[in-house]
Design a protein around this motif. Structure first.
Motif, PDB file in Angstrom:
ATOM      1  N   THR A 186       0.856  -1.182   0.000  1.00 47.62           N
ATOM      2  CA  THR A 186       0.000   0.000   0.000  1.00 47.62           C
ATOM      3  C   THR A 186       0.894   1.235   0.000  1.00 47.62           C
ATOM      4  N   LEU A 187       0.622   2.180  -0.907  1.00 42.15           N
ATOM      5  CA  LEU A 187       1.408   3.414  -0.953  1.00 42.15           C
ATOM      6  C   LEU A 187       1.081   4.295   0.248  1.00 42.15           C
ATOM      7  N   ARG A 188       2.092   5.018   0.718  1.00 38.78           N
ATOM      8  CA  ARG A 188       1.912   5.999   1.793  1.00 38.78           C
ATOM      9  C   ARG A 188       2.216   7.383   1.230  1.00 38.78           C
ATOM     10  N   TYR A 189       1.474   8.365   1.704  1.00 37.15           N
ATOM     11  CA  TYR A 189       1.710   9.753   1.303  1.00 37.15           C
ATOM     12  C   TYR A 189       2.531  10.445   2.380  1.00 37.15           C
ATOM     13  N   ARG A 190       3.565  11.169   1.959  1.00 35.27           N
ATOM     14  CA  ARG A 190       4.391  11.936   2.904  1.00 35.27           C
ATOM     15  C   ARG A 190       4.607  13.328   2.349  1.00 35.27           C
ATOM     16  N   TYR A 247       4.996  13.454  -1.467  1.00 33.65           N
ATOM     17  CA  TYR A 247       5.523  12.296  -2.162  1.00 33.65           C
ATOM     18  C   TYR A 247       4.736  11.051  -1.787  1.00 33.65           C
ATOM     19  N   TYR A 248       4.692  10.115  -2.727  1.00 31.49           N
ATOM     20  CA  TYR A 248       4.186   8.786  -2.421  1.00 31.49           C
ATOM     21  C   TYR A 248       5.381   7.871  -2.220  1.00 31.49           C
ATOM     22  N   GLY A 274       2.561  -0.687  -6.066  1.00 30.87           N
ATOM     23  CA  GLY A 274       2.055   0.213  -5.041  1.00 30.87           C
ATOM     24  C   GLY A 274       0.579   0.453  -5.277  1.00 30.87           C
ATOM     25  N   LEU A 319      -2.890   2.468  -4.403  1.00 28.25           N
ATOM     26  CA  LEU A 319      -3.421   3.724  -3.901  1.00 28.25           C
ATOM     27  C   LEU A 319      -4.905   3.757  -4.257  1.00 28.25           C
ATOM     28  N   TRP A 357      10.302   6.372  -4.166  1.00 26.05           N
ATOM     29  CA  TRP A 357       9.606   7.641  -3.982  1.00 26.05           C
ATOM     30  C   TRP A 357       9.161   8.198  -5.325  1.00 26.05           C
ATOM     31  N   ALA A 363       4.082  13.535  -5.781  1.00 24.19           N
ATOM     32  CA  ALA A 363       2.634  13.392  -6.003  1.00 24.19           C
ATOM     33  C   ALA A 363       2.212  13.945  -7.361  1.00 24.19           C
ATOM     34  N   ILE A 400       3.756  11.286 -10.240  1.00 24.08           N
ATOM     35  CA  ILE A 400       3.687   9.832 -10.067  1.00 24.08           C
ATOM     36  C   ILE A 400       3.247   9.120 -11.348  1.00 24.08           C
TER      37      ILE A 400
END
Length: 132
Positions: A55-59, A68-69, A91, A93, A109, A112, A115
């Motif tokens: 699972t992608l995470r957003y930061r 960034y994902y 990944g 999302l 990375w 966003a 991507i």
């Protein structure tokens, strides 16, 4: 009862399988536990490839204009997934998947706003998959 982490992982794998099917792949799951989550036959070449699903995470703590994902490239024990053991990372999302070649990194990375250009986008819709 399965934990939320296990449920989230199973959901991500099902979304990834659906997206691969929509893109024309044949998809299978290993019966025994393996380094990878899925195997799938590429529609163009007919070659079987291995896929690890995350699972992608957003930061947004990297600074700059946008966030960034992040695609985690490590197992639970901290070891990275290596090329040869895993061909591609996927990944997830929401209902969209991003296909990333496994290069042995601990994290992958993508900005966003970039991507879709950096990673190959797969969707769960047959119509959208044909357009991507």
């Amino acid at each position: 009862m399965a934990s939320n982490t296990n449920k989230r992982g199973t959901h991500a794998e099902l979304v990834a399988m659906t997206a691969l099917l929509a893109a024309g792949y044949e998809v299978a799951e290993p019966v025994a536990a393996e380094t990878y989550d899925l195997v799938a036959k590429e529609p163009g070449t007919g070659e079987w490839r291995t896929f690890q699903v995350k699972t992608l995470r957003y930061r947004d703590d990297k600074g700059g204009a946008g966030g960034y994902y992040v695609l985690n490239g490590t197992r639970n024990n901290g070891e990275t997934y290596e090329p040869g053991a895993v061909d591609y990372m996927i990944g997830v999302l929401g209902n969209v998947c991003y296909l990333v070649e496994c290069t042995g990194q601990s994290e992958y990375w993508a900005a966003a706003d970039a991507i879709d250009g950096k990673w190959r986008k797969l969707t769960v819709s047959m119509n959208e998959a044909e357009a991507v």
